[in-house]
Design an enzyme around this catalytic site. Structure first.
Site, PDB file in Angstrom:
ATOM      1  N   SER A   1       0.834  -1.203   0.000  1.00 40.25           N
ATOM      2  CA  SER A   1       0.000   0.000   0.000  1.00 40.25           C
ATOM      3  C   SER A   1       0.863   1.244   0.000  1.00 40.25           C
ATOM      4  CB  SER A   1      -0.912   0.005   1.223  1.00 40.25           C
ATOM      5  OG  SER A   1      -0.137   0.322   2.360  1.00 40.25           O
ATOM      6  N   LYS A   2       0.194   2.337  -0.258  1.00 39.64           N
ATOM      7  CA  LYS A   2       0.854   3.633  -0.367  1.00 39.64           C
ATOM      8  C   LYS A   2       1.659   3.977   0.887  1.00 39.64           C
ATOM      9  CE  LYS A   2      -2.526   6.349  -1.848  1.00 39.64           C
ATOM     10  NZ  LYS A   2      -3.355   7.474  -2.204  1.00 39.64           N
TER      11      LYS A   2
END
Ligand code: GLU
Length: 491
Positions: A256-257
């Site tokens: 994820s980011k």
């Protein structure tokens, strides 16, 4: 039946690296099977609209060389390929399901839904729309339903999921998947604003675009039984499914980011080469052979088999990506590398170097860097004479006799015509013999004066690249302007 596959992203403003993997696998599968690769933009979630997102997505795919056959701007007779331009279709098709009894109108207000949700939550149950208790066509009857519709009441259309039925489908990667329909909620198909939900639009479009294989990320696996039920409700054959493994961080959490960059454009801007990134992404969940890592796009296509894709999550190993970049970088022709370097230098405000010089520079450093930008960062002296010199290096290698030795060496160098590294090497060896000194007694001071740094590429090669005048100028500058200053710090 011909192979038609699609990449169907919702435009979020950037292309996620996992999206690139999905697009790439669709592309490889299409090319391998003489099929068609379609780009379809799923932009029916109005709350997530991002200006310029579609253009950005297309640019990133183009950069990656994952080119679509049909899609926005490339009509193949199945367009439009942007869902917000197909709203009428979803409306029409949801009405078909009402007509054949597989869907119904529901008039519950958001408050009523929330209340039902609360009650079920208190009973520790996952929310499921209870069609026999809520305000809909089934509880109200057709007459009241028509009255409400005519009065302009707000409504949604829901799928009437059959009870107690085994929903089965075959997934090329996961084998047979079976879910009891009782676990499936009566999905909203058409929202109160007239927009379709993902499920409806996705199924209608896959059908109308004659998609043969749905290849997408594992996160969509829970949606698939709903889709299979929808295909059945329409009386259509479902495509073949293949759900690609999740992408994981090194600690096995979902990529994820928060753990770093996930946008393809960020990887590009960091200096990853497109072929390296594509090669790396292709191996997230599949490897054509166990004994190799480097594959061209052509080889990836030739060897691609969905059956060989792994079920287990694929770890996104940045170190491996860096290694891959290095491999590609050092194998590029100097000409290409020189152009990349010129662009990088431009970013740093340096534009005055002939390509022939930059070719020499990249040749010197290509084995030593992961990114082209490291050349300027690590070896700024290739582009400007150093003004600072590593003091520790000076201290270690600048002896009492160094200055007079270097003065004599400069004289010798001034007299030579050939400044190739081999000739330089010979001449300096000769000089060392004449003065009964070892190479290291002279080479470190030379490196200090010419580069300011204690490490770098081969010194003779570096000198050859910089050229005779520049080297002598730098040595004289150090001798005349710097030695005293540094000796003083030392004392
Ligand atoms: N719009 C979905 C997404 O954003 C598409 C999923 C699918 O391929 O069905 O990924």
């Amino acid at each position: 039946m011909s192979v038609r596959v699609r990449f169907a992203p919702s435009p979020t403003g950037y292309l996620h690296i996992g999206g690139l993997r999905t697009a790439l696998y669709n592309y490889l599968f299409a090319k391998k099977n003489n099929g068609t690769f379609i780009l379809r933009v799923e932009d029916t979630d109005k709350t997530r609209f991002v200006e310029g997102a579609i253009e950005n997505l297309i640019d990133s795919l183009k950069w990656a060389g994952v080119d679509y056959d049909e899609g926005p701007g490339k009509d193949g007779g199945f367009g439009p390929y942007i869902q917000s331009e197909r709203l009428d279709l979803y409306n029409q098709y949801s009405k078909k399901l009402i007509e054949n009894g597989n869907a119904y109108y529901a008039f519950d207000t958001p408050e009523e839904i929330e209340q039902a949700r609360q009650i079920q939550q208190d009973q520790k149950a996952d929310f499921k729309y209870n069609r026999n208790q809520m305000r809909n066509q089934i509880t109200l009857g057709d007459e009241e339903t028509n009255r409400l519709l005519e009065s302009g009441a707000s409504f949604v259309i829901r799928l009437k999921v059959p009870e107690n039925k085994l929903v089965k489908f075959k997934d090329i990667i996961r084998g047979e998947v079976i879910v009891n329909s009782n676990e499936v909620d009566d999905q909203v198909l058409l929202k109160s604003d007239g927009y379709p939900t993902y499920h409806l639009a996705n199924v209608v479009d896959d059908y109308l675009m004659q998609i043969s294989h749905v290849i997408r990320g594992e996160e969509w696996l829970p949606s698939t039984p709903k889709h299979v039920l929808l295909y059945e409700a329409f009386g259509w054959n479902a495509p073949t499914f293949a759900h690609l493994p999740l992408l994981l961080n090194k600690d096995k959490s979902k990529l994820s980011k928060r753990q770093g960059s996930v946008a393809v454009e960020d990887f590009r801007d960091k200096g990853y080469l497109r072929d390296a990134l594509v090669n790396f992404v292709a191996l997230l969940g599949w490897n054509p052979t166990a004994d190799r890592e480097i594959f061209s796009m052509y080889e990836l296509i030739e060897n691609f088999h969905l059956e060989k894709v792994n079920k287990a999550g694929a770890v996104f190993d940045t170190q491996k990506l860096d290694w891959m970049n290095q491999q590609y970088l050092k194998n590029l022709p100097n000409e290409t590398l020189a152009t990349l370097l010129a662009n990088d230098l431009k970013k740093n405000g340096n534009i005055h170097f002939p390509i022939s010089y930059l070719e020499k520079v990249v040749n010197l450093f290509k084995e030593r860097v992961t990114f082209i930008s490291e050349i300027f960062l690590n070896a700024p002296y290739m582009f400007d004479s150093p003004k600072e010199f590593e003091f520790e290096y000076f201290k270690k290698h600048w002896k009492e006799n160094t200055k007079p030795l270097i003065e004599q060496l400069v004289k010798k160098l001034e007299g030579i015509e050939d400044f190739s590294h081999t000739y330089l090497h010979d001449k300096i060896n000769e000089f060392n013999e004449e003065h009964s000194i070892k190479l290291k007694e002279i080479i470190h001071p030379i490196r200090l004066m010419i580069t300011g740094k204690s490490s770098g590429a081969g010194m003779f090669e570096t000198m050859e690249a910089l050229g005779k005048d520049e080297c002598i100028k730098r040595m004289n500058y150090f001798l005349n302007e710097k030695v005293k200053e540094y000796e003083n710090i030392n004392s």
